[in-house]
Write a protein that holds these residues in place. Structure first.
Motif, mmCIF file in Angstrom:
data_model
loop_
_atom_site.group_PDB
_atom_site.id
_atom_site.type_symbol
_atom_site.label_atom_id
_atom_site.label_comp_id
_atom_site.label_asym_id
_atom_site.label_seq_id
_atom_site.Cartn_x
_atom_site.Cartn_y
_atom_site.Cartn_z
ATOM 1 N N GLY A 75 37.176 -36.058 26.535
ATOM 2 C CA GLY A 75 38.315 -35.433 27.194
ATOM 3 C C GLY A 75 39.539 -36.316 27.338
ATOM 4 N N LEU A 76 39.514 -37.518 26.756
ATOM 5 C CA LEU A 76 40.669 -38.395 26.840
ATOM 6 C C LEU A 76 41.701 -38.025 25.773
ATOM 7 N N ARG A 77 42.987 -38.247 26.107
ATOM 8 C CA ARG A 77 44.065 -38.002 25.175
ATOM 9 C C ARG A 77 45.119 -39.119 25.310
ATOM 10 N N LEU A 78 45.835 -39.372 24.237
ATOM 11 C CA LEU A 78 46.970 -40.292 24.274
ATOM 12 C C LEU A 78 48.212 -39.475 24.607
ATOM 13 N N LEU A 79 48.802 -39.724 25.774
ATOM 14 C CA LEU A 79 49.918 -38.901 26.227
ATOM 15 C C LEU A 79 51.168 -39.101 25.383
ATOM 16 N N CYS A 80 51.299 -40.281 24.749
ATOM 17 C CA CYS A 80 52.519 -40.571 23.991
ATOM 18 C C CYS A 80 52.625 -39.756 22.719
ATOM 19 N N CYS A 81 51.508 -39.249 22.224
ATOM 20 C CA CYS A 81 51.538 -38.492 20.975
ATOM 21 C C CYS A 81 50.877 -37.129 21.149
ATOM 22 N N SER A 82 50.916 -36.610 22.382
ATOM 23 C CA SER A 82 50.348 -35.292 22.681
ATOM 24 C C SER A 82 51.445 -34.358 23.177
ATOM 25 N N LYS A 83 51.464 -33.160 22.613
ATOM 26 C CA LYS A 83 52.397 -32.122 23.049
ATOM 27 C C LYS A 83 51.590 -30.915 23.528
ATOM 28 N N PRO A 84 52.024 -30.298 24.619
ATOM 29 C CA PRO A 84 51.195 -29.246 25.234
ATOM 30 C C PRO A 84 51.178 -27.961 24.398
ATOM 31 N N THR A 85 50.023 -27.320 24.403
ATOM 32 C CA THR A 85 49.890 -25.978 23.831
ATOM 33 C C THR A 85 49.436 -24.989 24.893
ATOM 34 N N SER A 86 49.351 -25.477 26.151
ATOM 35 C CA SER A 86 49.018 -24.624 27.289
ATOM 36 C C SER A 86 49.421 -25.383 28.542
ATOM 37 N N ASP A 87 49.260 -24.772 29.711
ATOM 38 C CA ASP A 87 49.424 -25.512 30.960
ATOM 39 C C ASP A 87 48.361 -26.591 31.029
ATOM 40 N N LEU A 88 48.685 -27.702 31.716
ATOM 41 C CA LEU A 88 47.800 -28.860 31.720
ATOM 42 C C LEU A 88 47.513 -29.344 33.142
ATOM 43 N N VAL A 89 46.339 -29.925 33.318
ATOM 44 C CA VAL A 89 46.015 -30.721 34.500
ATOM 45 C C VAL A 89 45.540 -32.077 33.985
ATOM 46 N N ILE A 90 46.210 -33.160 34.420
ATOM 47 C CA ILE A 90 45.959 -34.489 33.901
ATOM 48 C C ILE A 90 45.487 -35.406 35.015
ATOM 49 N N ASP A 91 44.599 -36.308 34.698
ATOM 50 C CA ASP A 91 44.025 -37.235 35.685
ATOM 51 C C ASP A 91 44.981 -38.389 35.955
ATOM 52 N N LEU A 92 46.063 -38.088 36.633
ATOM 53 C CA LEU A 92 47.065 -39.098 37.016
ATOM 54 C C LEU A 92 47.468 -38.882 38.466
ATOM 55 N N GLY A 100 57.153 -27.468 24.580
ATOM 56 C CA GLY A 100 56.238 -27.964 23.557
ATOM 57 C C GLY A 100 56.885 -28.933 22.593
ATOM 58 N N THR A 101 58.187 -29.172 22.754
ATOM 59 C CA THR A 101 58.860 -30.142 21.881
ATOM 60 C C THR A 101 58.755 -31.560 22.409
ATOM 61 N N GLN A 102 58.324 -31.733 23.637
ATOM 62 C CA GLN A 102 58.248 -33.048 24.274
ATOM 63 C C GLN A 102 56.823 -33.591 24.240
ATOM 64 N N THR A 103 56.715 -34.907 24.237
ATOM 65 C CA THR A 103 55.403 -35.507 24.465
ATOM 66 C C THR A 103 55.125 -35.481 25.963
ATOM 67 N N VAL A 104 53.871 -35.422 26.307
ATOM 68 C CA VAL A 104 53.493 -35.407 27.718
ATOM 69 C C VAL A 104 53.959 -36.687 28.405
ATOM 70 N N LEU A 105 53.891 -37.815 27.691
ATOM 71 C CA LEU A 105 54.322 -39.084 28.274
ATOM 72 C C LEU A 105 55.795 -39.055 28.646
ATOM 73 N N SER A 106 56.650 -38.634 27.708
ATOM 74 C CA SER A 106 58.086 -38.646 28.000
ATOM 75 C C SER A 106 58.429 -37.680 29.120
ATOM 76 N N ALA A 107 57.791 -36.515 29.144
ATOM 77 C CA ALA A 107 58.067 -35.542 30.204
ATOM 78 C C ALA A 107 57.591 -36.049 31.556
ATOM 79 N N ALA A 108 56.416 -36.689 31.579
ATOM 80 C CA ALA A 108 55.890 -37.218 32.841
ATOM 81 C C ALA A 108 56.794 -38.306 33.399
ATOM 82 N N LYS A 109 57.288 -39.178 32.523
ATOM 83 C CA LYS A 109 58.184 -40.243 32.991
ATOM 84 C C LYS A 109 59.506 -39.674 33.498
#
Length: 378
Positions: free
Chosen positions: A361-378, A309-318
């Motif tokens: 249901g859209l989110r900005l991945l660069c400034c989003s941190k998870p609070t649960s498991d996620l499924v993303i449209d990528l 939860g300390t990471q942004t989704v964008l940085s973790a995905a990359k």
């Protein structure tokens, strides 16, 4: 015989009236919407000044761009084998959505601006993400406007002015643009032409020096409170939009503060190219357990990875090897806007996403941190 001259005047319809209202700008029912990626075809390249060019594009599938005056798109040219994302304001008007333009200043050492100036030609294609940004007059019920710009910061305000002109608006607009010399003024001739044909538009250029121009009739120096008070005495009654280099915008805010201007009517373009590679600063939700591990699934590729939860989704995905369109990493540009199919995130953005997009249901991945498991449209 019925002729053009003796046709009876038509009563304006509700549809016609809405085009004179800035609250409706950008709502023309076009097809390329925010959050989508398209392939663009370069249609034309025009020089504006010695270091500024306008690039005109259309969508390869001939769809229209739905945007609001003042918004930007994110281009992703492939340079040295790598896609490089940069945000550029659409300088054309949303009233002309099928052929749209960006106007780019060559930046010394700028990777993308120099590539555009030196390499991009009519017929070339590149990828781009749909429009974003909240620096727009849409939804603001004002009749009197003051546009303040410097350098290439003129582009969003030019889009707003072109929109008002195209819609034969009765708005009262004063456009004050600052440049180094008269030869550095972008859109000079077009602004003068619109001023001559639009009763509510007044244009003032302010140059630091006359340069080689011998008959310069506009103010010399920099915009300050005495100059603004002289040429726009009712500026306190106007809705103010400003865009330009950071130092210019800070100076404008300072002079307006000295003038006791009501900043509830002040709007500033917040996107700064210098922070493109900076890490976003995001406040933590008090209840978030930062030590937790979450599983993220990318629905299209099937890729799965874990993150804290300390990471942004964008940085973790990359880091996991996912290809995610992104640019500012500040929650401003909207490039990484993606549908969150399952799960929840803590998102703290800076204007790069609208509430209606969040509701979808859209989110900005660069400034989003998870609070649960996620499924993303990528």
């Amino acid at each position: 015989m019925t002729t053009y001259e003796n046709l009876a005047p038509l009563e304006p319809t509700d549809a016609a009236r809405r085009f004179t209202d800035p609250q409706t700008w950008g709502t023309f029912g076009a097809q390329w919407n925010s959050g989508e990626q398209k392939t663009l075809v370069c249609c034309a390249v025009y020089p504006e000044t010695h270091d500024v060019k306008t690039f005109v594009f259309r969508c390869a599938d001939f769809s229209a761009l739905s945007f609001e005056a003042g918004q930007f798109i994110t281009l992703s040219p492939v340079i040295a084998g790598q896609p490089i994302a940069r945000c550029y304001t659409v300088s054309s008007s949303p009233t002309r959505p099928f052929a749209f333009a960006i106007t780019v200043k060559r930046v010394p050492g700028g990777l993308v601006s120099n590539w555009l100036h030196d390499r991009l030609q009519p017929g070339d294609c590149l990828r781009a993400s749909g429009p974003a940004g909240s620096f727009t007059p849409v939804g603001i019920p004002a009749k009197k406007w003051l546009y303040l710009s410097a350098g290439s910061g003129v582009t969003p305000l030019m889009s707003m002015t072109r929109t008002a002109f195209d819609m034969a608006s009765d708005l009262d607009i004063v456009f004050v643009h600052s440049a180094r010399t008269p030869t550095d003024i972008i859109f000079h001739d077009e602004l003068q032409g619109m001023q001559a044909r639009m009763a509510g538009l007044r244009v003032l250029h302010v140059c630091e020096s006359p340069g080689t121009t011998v008959d310069w009739q506009h103010p010399i120096g920099r915009l300050d409170l005495p100059l603004l008070s002289q040429h726009v005495p009712d500026f306190r009654e106007r809705e103010v939009f400003t865009c330009g280099p950071q130092g210019y915008m800070e100076a404008v805010k300072s002079l307006l503060k000295d003038a006791r201007f009501d900043f509830a009517h002040y709007h500033q373009e917040s996107f700064d190219i210098t922070v493109l590679n900076a890490e976003p600063v995001i406040e933590q939700a008090p209840s978030l357990d930062q030590a937790s591990l979450f599983t993220v699934t990318l629905s299209r590729s099937g890729k799965t990875f874990t993150m804290t939860g300390t990471q942004t989704v964008l940085s973790a995905a990359k880091k996991a090897g996912a290809i995610v369109p992104s640019s500012c990493s500040q929650g401003v540009c909207g490039t990484c806007k993606t549908a969150l199919l399952e799960g929840t995130v803590d998102m703290n953005h800076n204007g790069g996403i609208r509430q209606r997009e969040i509701d979808k249901g859209l989110r900005l991945l660069c400034c989003s941190k998870p609070t649960s498991d996620l499924v993303i449209d990528l």
